[in-house]
Motif scaffolding. Structure first.
Motif, PDB file in Angstrom:
ATOM      1  N   HIS A 129       0.834  -1.205   0.000  1.00  0.00           N
ATOM      2  CA  HIS A 129       0.000   0.000   0.000  1.00  0.00           C
ATOM      3  C   HIS A 129       0.868   1.254   0.000  1.00  0.00           C
ATOM      4  O   HIS A 129       0.628   2.195  -0.772  1.00  0.00           O
ATOM      5  N   LEU A 130       1.893   1.277   0.837  1.00  0.00           N
ATOM      6  CA  LEU A 130       2.762   2.451   0.936  1.00  0.00           C
ATOM      7  C   LEU A 130       3.619   2.632  -0.310  1.00  0.00           C
ATOM      8  O   LEU A 130       3.976   3.759  -0.668  1.00  0.00           O
ATOM      9  N   GLU A 131       3.959   1.516  -0.989  1.00  0.00           N
ATOM     10  CA  GLU A 131       4.780   1.580  -2.195  1.00  0.00           C
ATOM     11  C   GLU A 131       3.943   1.794  -3.450  1.00  0.00           C
ATOM     12  O   GLU A 131       4.485   1.924  -4.551  1.00  0.00           O
ATOM     13  N   GLY A 132       2.617   1.806  -3.325  1.00  0.00           N
ATOM     14  CA  GLY A 132       1.746   1.977  -4.480  1.00  0.00           C
ATOM     15  C   GLY A 132       1.620   0.741  -5.337  1.00  0.00           C
ATOM     16  O   GLY A 132       1.282   0.831  -6.528  1.00  0.00           O
ATOM     17  N   ARG A 133       1.840  -0.438  -4.760  1.00  0.00           N
ATOM     18  CA  ARG A 133       1.707  -1.695  -5.491  1.00  0.00           C
ATOM     19  C   ARG A 133       0.330  -2.315  -5.219  1.00  0.00           C
ATOM     20  O   ARG A 133      -0.265  -2.068  -4.172  1.00  0.00           O
ATOM     21  N   PRO A 134      -0.160  -3.156  -6.134  1.00  0.00           N
ATOM     22  CA  PRO A 134      -1.413  -3.870  -5.856  1.00  0.00           C
ATOM     23  C   PRO A 134      -1.266  -4.750  -4.615  1.00  0.00           C
ATOM     24  O   PRO A 134      -0.185  -5.299  -4.340  1.00  0.00           O
ATOM     25  N   LEU A 135      -2.350  -4.885  -3.877  1.00  0.00           N
ATOM     26  CA  LEU A 135      -2.328  -5.709  -2.679  1.00  0.00           C
ATOM     27  C   LEU A 135      -2.287  -7.183  -3.038  1.00  0.00           C
ATOM     28  O   LEU A 135      -2.751  -7.602  -4.104  1.00  0.00           O
ATOM     29  N   LEU A 136      -1.761  -7.974  -2.123  1.00  0.00           N
ATOM     30  CA  LEU A 136      -1.835  -9.422  -2.209  1.00  0.00           C
ATOM     31  C   LEU A 136      -3.241  -9.880  -1.821  1.00  0.00           C
ATOM     32  O   LEU A 136      -3.958  -9.162  -1.117  1.00  0.00           O
ATOM     33  N   PRO A 137      -3.638 -11.078  -2.243  1.00  0.00           N
ATOM     34  CA  PRO A 137      -4.930 -11.605  -1.785  1.00  0.00           C
ATOM     35  C   PRO A 137      -4.950 -11.699  -0.263  1.00  0.00           C
ATOM     36  O   PRO A 137      -4.006 -12.193   0.359  1.00  0.00           O
ATOM     37  N   ARG A 138      -6.026 -11.206   0.345  1.00  0.00           N
ATOM     38  CA  ARG A 138      -6.151 -11.303   1.797  1.00  0.00           C
ATOM     39  C   ARG A 138      -6.907 -12.578   2.169  1.00  0.00           C
ATOM     40  O   ARG A 138      -7.754 -13.042   1.417  1.00  0.00           O
ATOM     41  N   THR A 139      -6.598 -13.136   3.316  1.00  0.00           N
ATOM     42  CA  THR A 139      -7.260 -14.351   3.776  1.00  0.00           C
ATOM     43  C   THR A 139      -8.709 -14.050   4.126  1.00  0.00           C
ATOM     44  O   THR A 139      -8.997 -13.111   4.864  1.00  0.00           O
ATOM     45  N   ASP A 140      -9.613 -14.860   3.603  1.00  0.00           N
ATOM     46  CA  ASP A 140     -11.035 -14.737   3.900  1.00  0.00           C
ATOM     47  C   ASP A 140     -11.391 -15.839   4.896  1.00  0.00           C
ATOM     48  O   ASP A 140     -11.498 -17.011   4.532  1.00  0.00           O
ATOM     49  N   PHE A 141     -11.584 -15.456   6.161  1.00  0.00           N
ATOM     50  CA  PHE A 141     -11.839 -16.434   7.212  1.00  0.00           C
ATOM     51  C   PHE A 141     -13.270 -16.965   7.197  1.00  0.00           C
ATOM     52  O   PHE A 141     -13.625 -17.777   8.047  1.00  0.00           O
TER      53      PHE A 141
END
Length: 287
Positions: free
Chosen positions: A132-144
């Motif tokens: 987020h701080l580097e302006g890159r796309p996020l990784l997939p977040r875990t969906d619990f």
């Protein structure tokens, strides 16, 4: 036995920007969580499907001042304590140290408590903070709330280079930050900690240059599949074949967290890992 968990990371942003990302509810909803409400110094809450036991907010803020946050977090009936501390390392670099109580590596291995996800969930969350701080796309977040453990990301590098970095022991150990021994053929070993670690998963499917599947036993089978995408590489990552009554969220989160450094390894000419190794007292991120 519960062990103290400490993670250290170097972030390419001024300390004020990192503090804002940690404390602004709108920013938290981008990189950390589905829902967040913050009113310092009295309230710091986050919840939702990307948060362990995220049916409701379970945090109670204990301390907040620039640049430290400390809060209690009720998980599986136990009140744990989380602390995030920032230190400016220069005008455009900030170190973040996370400490988390009540982490038990055995619970991460057997899935007996949601607290077992804490190391790898924090690792993935911090990797997404860095993105987020580097302006890159996020990784997939875990969906619990889901048993569909699947995600993808795009890497700005040719497919053959990405394949080599996923299957060559030296390169994989470099970007993952932990020794990995890989025998890239069907029946070969895939050993976290290296071939002398005492346990190795088994490569069960391999299409050279495109796909590899590794059987980890109770936590299921991980599959990496590569495809060319406009001169870049699309990597699809899937975990399957596990007990859907006890999904391996800890293993999944750690594997996805590692992909952050795989992408940075290929996309940054002067790549250095964000993780500060001497701060990680319970093993590399993703283990």
């Amino acid at each position: 036995m519960a062990e103290p968990l400490t993670l250290g990371v170097r972030l390419a942003a001024p300390v004020e920007a990192v503090w804002r990302a940690l404390t602004d509810p709108a920013e938290l909803r981008v990189w950390l969580t589905e829902h967040a409400e913050v009113e310092l110094p009295g309230r710091y809450e986050f919840w939702g499907r990307h948060t362990p036991e995220g049916d409701a907010p379970h945090q109670r803020l204990r301390h907040a001042d620039p640049y430290t946050l400390r809060f209690d977090w009720l998980l599986d009936g136990v009140e744990t304590t989380s602390e995030l501390r920032l230190t400016a390392q220069g005008p455009d670099t900030t170190s973040l140290t996370l400490s988390q109580s009540h982490f038990d590596f055995a619970e991460a291995m057997d899935g007996s408590s949601i607290r077992g996800v804490l190391q790898t969930w924090w690792s993935l969350s911090i990797a997404n903070l860095a993105a987020h701080l580097e302006g890159r796309p996020l990784l997939p977040r875990t969906d619990f709330t889901s048993t569909d453990l699947r995600g993808e990301l795009t890497i700005a590098a040719p497919i053959d280079r990405v394949w080599t970095s996923l299957t060559d022991s030296a390169q994989a150990s470099a970007w993952f930050g932990y020794p990995i021994g890989i025998e890239p053929w069907v029946g070969g070993r895939y050993a976290m900690g290296g071939f002398d670690s005492g346990y190795a998963a088994k490569v069960i499917d391999l299409e050279p240059g495109r796909k590899m599947s590794v059987d980890w036993g109770p936590v299921g089978v991980t599959t990496w599949e590569l495809a060319e995408s406009g001169g870049k590489t699309r990597l699809t990552f899937v975990q399957s074949g596990f007990d859907e009554g006890n999904p391996p969220y800890a293993a999944w989160s750690g594997s996805v967290a590692g992909l952050s450094e795989l992408r940075r390894f290929h996309e940054m000419a002067d790549w250095q890992p964000i993780w500060v190794a001497e701060e990680i007292h319970t093993g590399a991120p993703g283990t």
